[in-house]
Write an enzyme that holds these catalytic residues in place. Structure first.
Site, PDB file in Angstrom:
ATOM      1  N   CYS A  88       0.838  -1.200   0.000  1.00 29.95           N
ATOM      2  CA  CYS A  88       0.000   0.000   0.000  1.00 29.95           C
ATOM      3  C   CYS A  88       0.875   1.253   0.000  1.00 29.95           C
ATOM      4  O   CYS A  88       1.559   1.529  -0.973  1.00 29.95           O
ATOM      5  CB  CYS A  88      -0.968  -0.053   1.173  1.00 29.95           C
ATOM      6  SG  CYS A  88      -2.425   1.003   0.955  1.00 29.95           S
ATOM      7  N   HIS A 197      -2.820  -6.021   1.353  1.00 31.54           N
ATOM      8  CA  HIS A 197      -2.122  -6.099   2.635  1.00 31.54           C
ATOM      9  C   HIS A 197      -1.950  -7.537   3.106  1.00 31.54           C
ATOM     10  O   HIS A 197      -2.807  -8.068   3.817  1.00 31.54           O
ATOM     11  CB  HIS A 197      -2.905  -5.332   3.702  1.00 31.54           C
ATOM     12  CG  HIS A 197      -2.878  -3.854   3.543  1.00 31.54           C
ATOM     13  ND1 HIS A 197      -1.957  -3.048   4.180  1.00 31.54           N
ATOM     14  CD2 HIS A 197      -3.656  -3.017   2.817  1.00 31.54           C
ATOM     15  CE1 HIS A 197      -2.175  -1.781   3.850  1.00 31.54           C
ATOM     16  NE2 HIS A 197      -3.196  -1.740   3.028  1.00 31.54           N
ATOM     17  N   GLU A 199       0.024  -8.518   5.406  1.00 33.26           N
ATOM     18  CA  GLU A 199       0.234  -8.525   6.863  1.00 33.26           C
ATOM     19  C   GLU A 199      -1.069  -8.593   7.644  1.00 33.26           C
ATOM     20  O   GLU A 199      -1.061  -8.883   8.847  1.00 33.26           O
ATOM     21  CB  GLU A 199       1.049  -7.295   7.294  1.00 33.26           C
ATOM     22  CG  GLU A 199       0.316  -5.970   7.228  1.00 33.26           C
ATOM     23  CD  GLU A 199       0.332  -5.318   5.854  1.00 33.26           C
ATOM     24  OE1 GLU A 199       0.018  -4.127   5.766  1.00 33.26           O
ATOM     25  OE2 GLU A 199       0.654  -6.011   4.855  1.00 33.26           O
TER      26      GLU A 199
END
Length: 227
Positions: A88, A197, A199
């Site tokens: 991002c 994302h 994570e």
């Protein structure tokens, strides 16, 4: 053998550094916090630039962060082969730093998007994607207002012909990115940037849409162990 050390960079306005550090630890590596004003990389084996709104996106997403003191160390290290992942805002910073080509602009809808998004793995020949299979579809969260990847026709042709498109959006393009591009790599494959994302998709406990993000972190650990 000691655990691999993955640096997680925090800029003013970074939001996802703790999520990134947790994902690194869950994979079995040591998460090393790196501050934007640091003047060295603390001997890390790889670096993660997480998402957020560095410097409030006041000038252009990632444009101010590109000039942070730490980037003066990171840019030559990445060009020399240090594995770097940007998600991002981290992807935007990598483009602003010219470690990756192209740019991320306002979503075609002009609206902020936050949803679970399928993406297709196009390349497993990078430091961060070897644990996936070519053509595999994975599900990751997206949350961005400036995620539309654009580049010149020549740059797009180079990315496509040299296998540097690492991910494409599947099941619909959420932001108007050219060629449905969700993530790319540099020529050497050690630097990868993507808008989704990983994570946020590493454990079932937090109600994430999947655990598909784990593959990024297991990939880099295997790369570092075998280096």
């Amino acid at each position: 053998m000691s655990a691999a050390r993955v640096g997680v960079v925090t800029f003013p306005g970074t939001l996802d550094d703790q999520d990134a550090a947790r994902a690194v630890r869950l994979a079995g590596a040591e998460a090393v916090p790196l501050w934007h004003a640091d003047h060295d990389l603390d001997g890390v084996d790889a670096v993660f630039l997480p998402g957020g709104f560095s410097y409030g996106d006041y000038l252009r997403c990632g444009a101010i962060s590109r000039f942070a003191p730490l980037m003066a160390e990171l840019i030559p290290a990445a060009r020399a082969g240090l594995p770097v992942l940007g998600t991002c805002n981290g992807f935007q910073i990598l483009c602003e730093a010219h470690l990756l080509p192209g740019a991320l602009t306002r979503n075609a809808s002009l609206h902020y998007i936050c949803r679970d998004q399928p993406i297709r793995v196009e390349s497993t020949a990078t430091a961060w994607t070897s644990d996936f299979a070519p053509g595999q579809e994975i599900l990751l969260p997206i949350k961005h207002g400036e995620g539309r990847f654009v580049a010149s026709a020549d740059t797009l042709a180079d990315l496509e012909s040299n296998g540097r498109v690492v991910f494409r959006y599947a099941g619909g393009n959420p932001n108007g990115s050219l060629n449905d591009i969700a993530g790319i790599s540099n020529e050497a494959g050690n630097v990868v940037g993507l808008m989704p994302h990983p994570e946020h998709a590493v454990e079932d406990l937090v109600g994430a849409p999947s655990t598909d993000g784990r593959g990024f972190f297991t990939s880099i650990l295997k790369k570092l162990v075998n280096a």
